[in-house]
Every structure is written in C-alpha cells, then in structure tokens.
Design a protein around this motif. Structure first.
Motif, PDB file in Angstrom:
ATOM      1  N   HIS A  84      43.763  31.008  48.579  1.00 18.68           N
ATOM      2  CA  HIS A  84      44.599  31.598  47.517  1.00 18.68           C
ATOM      3  C   HIS A  84      44.625  33.135  47.582  1.00 18.68           C
ATOM      4  N   GLU A 137      39.559  30.856  41.102  1.00 15.47           N
ATOM      5  CA  GLU A 137      39.095  30.409  42.426  1.00 15.47           C
ATOM      6  C   GLU A 137      39.250  31.527  43.461  1.00 15.47           C
ATOM      7  N   HIS A 172      37.112  27.352  49.420  1.00 18.83           N
ATOM      8  CA  HIS A 172      37.781  27.055  48.138  1.00 18.83           C
ATOM      9  C   HIS A 172      36.764  26.661  47.080  1.00 18.83           C
ATOM     10  N   ALA A 173      37.272  26.521  45.856  1.00 23.13           N
ATOM     11  CA  ALA A 173      36.477  25.949  44.760  1.00 23.13           C
ATOM     12  C   ALA A 173      37.352  24.877  44.122  1.00 23.13           C
ATOM     13  N   GLU A 184      46.127  22.117  47.177  1.00 26.21           N
ATOM     14  CA  GLU A 184      45.931  23.294  48.024  1.00 26.21           C
ATOM     15  C   GLU A 184      47.208  23.644  48.786  1.00 26.21           C
ATOM     16  N   GLU A 215      35.131  22.975  49.933  1.00 28.00           N
ATOM     17  CA  GLU A 215      35.240  23.089  48.476  1.00 28.00           C
ATOM     18  C   GLU A 215      33.813  23.307  47.997  1.00 28.00           C
TER      19      GLU A 215
HETATM   20 ZN   LIG Z   1      41.696  26.117  46.677  1.00 22.97          ZN
END
Ligand SMILES: [Zn+2]
Length: 386
Positions: free
Chosen positions: A162, A177, A231-232, A265, A340
């Motif tokens: 992101h 995130e 990512h989260a 995503e 993640e």
């Molecule tokens: Zn993400």
C-alpha cells in the motif's frame, strides 16, 4: 636446314619426346602420383589438399593415442618432398611409407585439438585434388561453456504494501497498514544491509502510492533474487489473529481466506484509480504457465523458512504456506512471498503492530527466514556468512 636434316631433326625430336614420354606413360600404367600437399587454415576450419596426377583411390581414417590421421592412396607413388608443407599448427609431423607394395600411406601426427571431418575429391584440368577437412575444437569451443554461477550479493526487494492514497487496512485505533509495514520494511532493510552478502531495494521508502504492477517491474529491473511483500491483515471477526505467509497461485486460492485476502490486496490498484491492464494479465498468465512451476517451489521454500522463523516468536495462523492469486507476486522468475505480519483488525494485534519491539521481531523473523532460504536453496551463488 636441308630436307634431310629437317626429317632427321623431327625424327630425333619424336624420339626424344618418346624418350621423355615413355617413363610417364609407363608410370601411368602403374598408377597415381602424389604431386603436392597444401595446407589451409581459417578460424576453426582447416584443410589439407593433396594434389594427385589422377583421380585418387583412397582411404582416410584416424587412430587414437596419439591422434593420427592416416591417408592411404592406392596405386600411388610419392613425388612430393614434404619440405614446403606448412604445418599451421594442425599436425606435429607427417610420415610416409609404401604399404602393401603399391599403397602410399601418409601419417599425420595431429595436434590435440585437431579433428578429422570429411573428405572430397575435386577434378582440375591438370590434376585432381583430395581435400581433407579438419576442425580445430579449441576455436570451436569459443561458444559459451556452462560455468559455475558467480558468487555475488543476493538482491532482496522489500515491498511494503500500500502507501499514499491507499492506506491498506485500518485498525480500530486508526493504525494504517501502510505505515506499519513501511516501518517493518525499513527495519528489515537495515538488518539485511548489516548482513554480509545482501543488497536491498525497496519498492517504496516513503508514504507514496505505487501500483502493483510497478512493484513487479521494480523487482525485474533490479533482477531480484527474492521478493518479499509486507502487509498487515484484516478481518471482520476482530478476534482473528496471527501471521501468515502467502505465495502466488495460478490455479486459485488454497482457502477461502486466501481468496478473500487476494481480492483485497489486489484492490489496491483500484483504490489508486489504476486497474490492472488486461493485456498484461494475459501476458502474465502465459509467462506463469511457462516458468512458474520452478519458481513456485522456490517461493514455497522461501515462504516456509519465513513461516518457521515467524513461528518462533508469533502465533501462526496457517501452518502451511497459503496460495492466492496476488498481482504483486506475479514475477514468474523471482521467488516471491507475501507476509501478513499480524491482524490489524484485532485490537490487541493492532496495539502490538504499533510497537517498535514487535516490528523488530517481525523484521528479525523475515531477515532470518530470507537468509536461511538463500543458504539452503541457492547456496551456489551467495556470499552470505551463516
Ligand atoms: Zn495489505
């Protein structure tokens, strides 16, 4: 000159001619004559040209230990002195002898890298030529020879997910995130920079929006050995927690959750106002079919080592590597994994994600996982000190 004298002269001339012609005609009955040998060379190609008075009846063959080229010329006499013959690095010596009475045998002691190829006969006005083609394997071997891969730094592309107008998932307490993963990405870069044998490129080092396809292009541009997207996760059920590692699947997701996540995503580009080009998707599919199988295994290895390292400190949501169709992982020839790190939707995990201590733990796990993957899966080309 009187008439008589002229007749005598002509008779003598005829006799003289006969006298000189006689041995020749006598020899012609006997057979052929080797008049000359010439050698030519051009790059890897070489030729020995044997000039003969008549069309040769011959046999050419080679003998091993040492390498010799044998030329048998049947019903042939030697009229050549060999002194003018240029070796041109094709043979060390040439010997000749009469074999079985009327066969002239020539033996060329070939240089190591010279090999016999073919023969052909060419007819000229005054003589015939036996052409023996030779090749120089040393010159031929100038085509690329498979060499050991060169040891060099492993290039890791870290992709904090992101950024910019795409905040990614947002926690109950307003944690984005995009901010958490950038922080983890920077820590991971620092750890890899400190390790021997790594070079790091980040797809983004600030709060900026980068289309998914652009991230893949960056990985290719720098010829990445490893691509890790950070990512989260988020889930409607705020109790769901834990880390997961995903790799690309070209046959659909391995679980409903993986599919849901991939959809979310991949939506990043829609948020940014750029949809994935359909043509590029088609091309990506073709490339995937061609070469993804091998890379999927490498990606699985990468993800597994990252998972086992994460598992040392964190609760792992999926024990095995999950597969989903992530646009960002569509690099057919680069082992890629999407991590993640935790669930930002879970208030407790959101709180953890904000701490430097937790971010550092995740970065450590990723660093160790990448390092172990490189040591185990590509030991022949890294300089990493374990
Ligand atoms: Zn993400």
């Amino acid at each position: 000159m009187t008439n008589h004298n002229r007749r005598t002269f002509i008779r003598r001339l005829i006799l003289a001619s006969c006298a000189t012609l006689l041995p020749v005609s006598a020899f012609a009955v006997q057979g052929n004559e080797l008049e000359e040998i010439r050698s030519y060379r051009n790059g890897s190609k070489a030729q020995l040209t044997l000039k003969l008075s008549q069309t040769p009846n011959y046999k050419v063959f080679t003998l091993k230990n040492p390498d010799r080229l044998v030329v048998d010329l049947h019903q042939t006499k030697n009229a050549y002195g060999f002194k003018s013959l240029n070796k041109l690095g094709l043979f060390k010596e040439v010997r000749w002898a009469m074999h079985h009475g009327d066969t002239l045998r020539l033996v060329f002691d070939l240089e190591n890298h010279i090999a016999f190829s073919t023969t052909s006969v060419h007819k000229n006005t005054h003589n015939d030529e036996l052409r023996i083609e030779l090749t120089d394997s040393v010159v031929v071997q100038h085509k690329p020879v498979a060499r050991k891969p060169e040891k060099r730094d492993i290039l890791v592309v870290i992709d904090p997910g992101h950024g910019g107008k795409d905040p990614g998932a947002t926690g109950k307490h307003g944690t984005h995130e995009k901010d958490v993963v950038l922080s983890i990405g920077r820590m991971l870069r620092q750890k890899l920079d400190r390790s021997h044998g790594f070079k790091v490129v980040m797809t983004r080092d600030k709060d900026v929006f980068i289309p998914l396809r652009e991230r893949v292009i960056i990985a290719h541009k720098y010829k990445a050995d490893v691509f890790v997207s950070v990512h989260a996760d988020a889930c409607d059920d705020r109790t769901v927690k834990g880390s997961s590692v995903y790799i690309l699947s070209n046959k659909g997701a391995t679980s409903v959750m993986a599919r849901r996540l991939a959809n979310r995503e991949n939506n990043s580009d829609l948020i940014g106002g750029v949809s994935l080009n359909t043509k590029d998707n088609m091309l990506a599919k073709v490339l995937l079919d061609l070469s993804q199988t091998g890379t999927l295994q490498a990606s699985t290895d990468l993800a597994n080592t990252v998972i086992s390292n994460l598992a040392k400190t964190e609760k792992i949501l999926h024990k095995r590597v999950e597969r989903a169709a992530f646009a960002v992982l569509k690099s057919p020839d680069i082992p890629s994994a999407l991590v993640e790190t935790a669930f930002i939707s879970n208030p407790r995990e959101e709180k953890k994600l904000r701490t430097k201590a937790f971010q550092n733990k995740i970065a450590d796990a990723l660093h160790d996982g990448i390092k172990r993957y490189c040591l185990e899966s590509i030991p022949e080309r890294n300089l990493i000190i374990s």
